[in-house]
Design a protein around this motif. Structure first.
Motif, PDB file in Angstrom:
ATOM      1  N   ILE A 345      28.521  42.085  15.093  1.00  0.00           N
ATOM      2  CA  ILE A 345      29.692  42.203  15.398  1.00  0.00           C
ATOM      3  C   ILE A 345      29.939  41.316  16.810  1.00  0.00           C
ATOM      4  O   ILE A 345      31.105  41.193  17.013  1.00  0.00           O
ATOM      5  CB  ILE A 345      29.738  43.701  15.961  1.00  0.00           C
ATOM      6  CG1 ILE A 345      31.255  44.363  16.465  1.00  0.00           C
ATOM      7  CG2 ILE A 345      29.029  44.102  17.021  1.00  0.00           C
ATOM      8  CD1 ILE A 345      32.105  44.428  14.979  1.00  0.00           C
ATOM      9  N   PHE A 346      28.858  40.985  17.557  1.00  0.00           N
ATOM     10  CA  PHE A 346      29.140  40.114  18.540  1.00  0.00           C
ATOM     11  C   PHE A 346      29.791  38.858  17.935  1.00  0.00           C
ATOM     12  O   PHE A 346      30.845  38.190  18.737  1.00  0.00           O
ATOM     13  CB  PHE A 346      27.854  39.865  19.390  1.00  0.00           C
ATOM     14  CG  PHE A 346      27.941  38.700  20.395  1.00  0.00           C
ATOM     15  CD1 PHE A 346      28.511  38.947  21.694  1.00  0.00           C
ATOM     16  CD2 PHE A 346      27.504  37.262  19.968  1.00  0.00           C
ATOM     17  CE1 PHE A 346      28.655  38.152  22.705  1.00  0.00           C
ATOM     18  CE2 PHE A 346      27.902  36.573  21.204  1.00  0.00           C
ATOM     19  CZ  PHE A 346      28.399  36.883  22.332  1.00  0.00           C
ATOM     20  N   GLN A 347      29.521  38.203  16.606  1.00  0.00           N
ATOM     21  CA  GLN A 347      29.831  37.055  16.323  1.00  0.00           C
ATOM     22  C   GLN A 347      31.284  37.248  16.073  1.00  0.00           C
ATOM     23  O   GLN A 347      32.195  35.891  16.122  1.00  0.00           O
ATOM     24  CB  GLN A 347      28.930  36.603  15.080  1.00  0.00           C
ATOM     25  CG  GLN A 347      27.480  36.166  15.703  1.00  0.00           C
ATOM     26  CD  GLN A 347      26.433  36.084  14.480  1.00  0.00           C
ATOM     27  OE1 GLN A 347      26.483  36.869  13.503  1.00  0.00           O
ATOM     28  NE2 GLN A 347      25.946  34.810  14.646  1.00  0.00           N
ATOM     29  N   TYR A 348      31.758  38.452  15.332  1.00  0.00           N
ATOM     30  CA  TYR A 348      33.053  38.737  15.056  1.00  0.00           C
ATOM     31  C   TYR A 348      33.800  38.743  16.432  1.00  0.00           C
ATOM     32  O   TYR A 348      34.998  38.152  16.343  1.00  0.00           O
ATOM     33  CB  TYR A 348      33.313  39.915  14.599  1.00  0.00           C
ATOM     34  CG  TYR A 348      32.935  40.124  12.930  1.00  0.00           C
ATOM     35  CD1 TYR A 348      33.890  39.668  11.990  1.00  0.00           C
ATOM     36  CD2 TYR A 348      31.791  40.547  12.438  1.00  0.00           C
ATOM     37  CE1 TYR A 348      33.623  39.965  10.728  1.00  0.00           C
ATOM     38  CE2 TYR A 348      31.642  40.541  11.115  1.00  0.00           C
ATOM     39  CZ  TYR A 348      32.562  40.239  10.247  1.00  0.00           C
ATOM     40  OH  TYR A 348      32.306  40.114   8.912  1.00  0.00           O
ATOM     41  N   SER A 349      33.300  39.032  17.523  1.00  0.00           N
ATOM     42  CA  SER A 349      34.112  39.122  18.846  1.00  0.00           C
ATOM     43  C   SER A 349      34.316  37.585  19.258  1.00  0.00           C
ATOM     44  O   SER A 349      35.463  37.403  19.480  1.00  0.00           O
ATOM     45  CB  SER A 349      33.206  39.745  19.714  1.00  0.00           C
ATOM     46  OG  SER A 349      32.912  40.986  19.315  1.00  0.00           O
ATOM     47  N   MET A 350      33.523  36.722  19.122  1.00  0.00           N
ATOM     48  CA  MET A 350      33.639  35.459  19.579  1.00  0.00           C
ATOM     49  C   MET A 350      34.780  34.752  18.789  1.00  0.00           C
ATOM     50  O   MET A 350      35.404  34.068  19.077  1.00  0.00           O
ATOM     51  CB  MET A 350      32.324  34.592  19.339  1.00  0.00           C
ATOM     52  CG  MET A 350      31.158  34.851  20.454  1.00  0.00           C
ATOM     53  SD  MET A 350      31.637  34.741  22.046  1.00  0.00           S
ATOM     54  CE  MET A 350      32.131  36.488  22.542  1.00  0.00           C
ATOM     55  N   ILE A 351      34.620  35.158  17.356  1.00  0.00           N
ATOM     56  CA  ILE A 351      35.873  34.508  16.584  1.00  0.00           C
ATOM     57  C   ILE A 351      37.070  34.964  16.987  1.00  0.00           C
ATOM     58  O   ILE A 351      37.890  34.263  16.846  1.00  0.00           O
ATOM     59  CB  ILE A 351      35.297  34.766  14.986  1.00  0.00           C
ATOM     60  CG1 ILE A 351      34.179  34.133  14.830  1.00  0.00           C
ATOM     61  CG2 ILE A 351      36.675  34.347  14.264  1.00  0.00           C
ATOM     62  CD1 ILE A 351      33.516  34.639  13.400  1.00  0.00           C
ATOM     63  N   GLY A 352      36.971  36.439  17.080  1.00  0.00           N
ATOM     64  CA  GLY A 352      38.580  36.921  17.467  1.00  0.00           C
ATOM     65  C   GLY A 352      38.904  36.333  18.767  1.00  0.00           C
ATOM     66  O   GLY A 352      40.052  35.886  18.773  1.00  0.00           O
TER      67      GLY A 352
END
Length: 453
Positions: A345-352
């Motif tokens: 989910i952290f990687q999704y946050s970075m992409i967002g």
């Protein structure tokens, strides 16, 4: 028993359903910084409007004009009846007062040449213009017979010529009207009427019996304005003909009358427009007694404004931010589900956050360049950033290439929608239908009941 419950709990958090919920919640959380970006765009837009107002106030504001108008005073009498208390006799008295009648020209021709330019201050710009307006026409001797006003009550030698206008401070030359071979100079007139947004120019006394005695009398005068954004005038002639020429390539014709389509020309180097308006085309007569009516509702003219400015385009782009974030997360989620690769989910946050950074880059670069250049630079930067980050997440190059191509197609699609006006809805609807079809096709074989390990 506890082991079985813990295992079920663990299986649930590893399931596609749980990951969908977390990604959905993250998408909603990212709306907060997206709204902050929208507020930034609105703030910059308001600052631009303040600067435009300041520039226009110093250079010159909107131009609204109608005239010339003959203003002729006449004497009227009001009869009063009183009773003498001593003699008890009835006493009749006549009280004299001066009123004014206003007469419009029989024919009015206006030839206007407008030269526009863009003034810049810091990162902001405003469209201003210099206009040279040449007027000519003719008058008949005013007719008071409709009001049964006797000739001896008309003060022919105290008539004046009146012009109603705005933006007096930006008139560049002295204004004189010429009747036959005689010039009469206009002077500003102070008015304490707060309801009237126009100001007045008026000549000194003119003896109409000498000027208009031979029937139709020609007149002409010129006015040079510095102004901004708009020129409007009222067709007060019994026949009004207006010709306007300008180097502005994006005119917006406004008001109660449009130019003649047969003679109107709009090119990349400017426009030419012509109007011909008859007195039967507007609901006011050629004369008015006692007061001059408000004729602003019959005005027509041209707006000299930038059709869609950079902040409007940025605002429209930011409205699609939720769609961009949602579709990008959906692409990663489908890749994760198909390839069994785990994305934290952290990687999704970075992409967002990278997707939101696109809009801050867009607004900042736009202020120093064009919207198109800013969109291309910001889009390329964000696509490359996310593609390189995807290489480390997905451990191969096939999926990052697909993501880069998908994001490029998405940003291109949104740019086309932003540029369109009349067809934005239909193009957007067809595009979203195509995206939904693609998602349904690629997700058709995914088993949503299994969990990724």
């Amino acid at each position: 028993m506890e082991t079985s419950e813990n295992q079920n709990q663990s299986n649930f958090f590893q399931s596609n359903t749980a990951k969908m919920i977390m990604v959905g919640l993250l998408t909603l959380v990212l709306l907060i910084p997206l709204e902050l970006v929208k507020d930034l765009i609105i703030e910059r837009s308001q600052r631009q409007n303040e600067v435009i107002t300041e520039i226009n106030d110093k250079w010159g504001e909107n131009v609204f004009f109608y005239g010339p108008i003959l203003k002729v005073p006449y004497t009227s009498y009001e009869e009063t009846i009183s009773i003498n208390e001593k003699t008890k006799e009835t006493v009749k008295q006549k009280k004299a007062s001066t009123n004014y009648a206003y007469f419009f020209p029989e024919e009015l021709k206006a030839n206007t040449n407008v030269t526009t330019k863009v003034l810049n201050r810091n990162n902001y710009e405003s469209v201003v213009f210099s206009s040279k307006m040449k007027f000519e026409g003719d008058y008949n001797l005013p007719d008071f017979s409709s009001k049964n006003i006797k000739n001896e009550n008309i003060q022919w030698d105290k008539a004046t010529v009146l012009i109603k206008t705005t933006n007096l401070k930006s008139i560049k030359d002295e204004v004189k009207i010429k009747f036959r071979n005689t010039n009469f100079t206009f002077e500003p007139v102070y008015s304490d009427t707060t309801k009237d947004s126009t100001e007045a120019l008026e000549t000194g006394y003119i003896d109409l019996r000498k000027i208009l005695v031979l029937g139709k009398t020609n007149f002409n005068f010129d006015i040079t304005y510095n102004g901004s954004q708009q020129i409007k005038m009222v067709p007060i002639g019994k026949t009004t003909q207006v010709s306007m020429k300008s180097n502005w390539a994006a005119p917006s014709f406004t008001g109660n009358f449009l130019p003649d389509d047969k003679t109107k020309q709009i090119t990349n180097s400017g426009f030419v427009a012509n109007w011909k308006i008859l007195h039967i085309n507007r609901a006011f007569s050629q004369q008015s007694f006692d007061n001059l009516p408000d004729l602003s509702q019959y005005a027509f003219g041209v707006d000299f404004v930038i059709p869609v400015n950079q902040y409007q385009q940025n605002e429209r782009a930011s409205k699609y931010g939720f769609l961009v974030i949602g579709l990008t997360f959906l692409i990663f989620f489908l890749i994760q589900s198909i390839s069994k690769i785990r994305i934290h989910i952290f990687q999704y946050s970075m992409i967002g956050l990278a997707l939101i950074l696109f809009y801050t880059l867009l607004i900042s670069i736009t202020e120093h360049s064009s919207f198109r250049n800013a969109y291309i630079i910001s889009g390329i930067a964000v696509v490359i950033l996310i593609a390189l980050y995807s290489v480390s997440i997905l451990k191969n190059r096939k999926f990052p290439v697909f993501i880069a191509l998908s994001l490029s197609a998405l940003y291109t699609f949104l740019y086309v929608i932003i540029q369109l006006e009349n067809y934005a809805l239909i193009v957007g609807s067809i595009g979203l239908f195509a995206i939904l079809s693609a998602v349904m096709y690629f997700s058709r074989k995914i088993d949503w009941n299994t969990s990724n390990s």
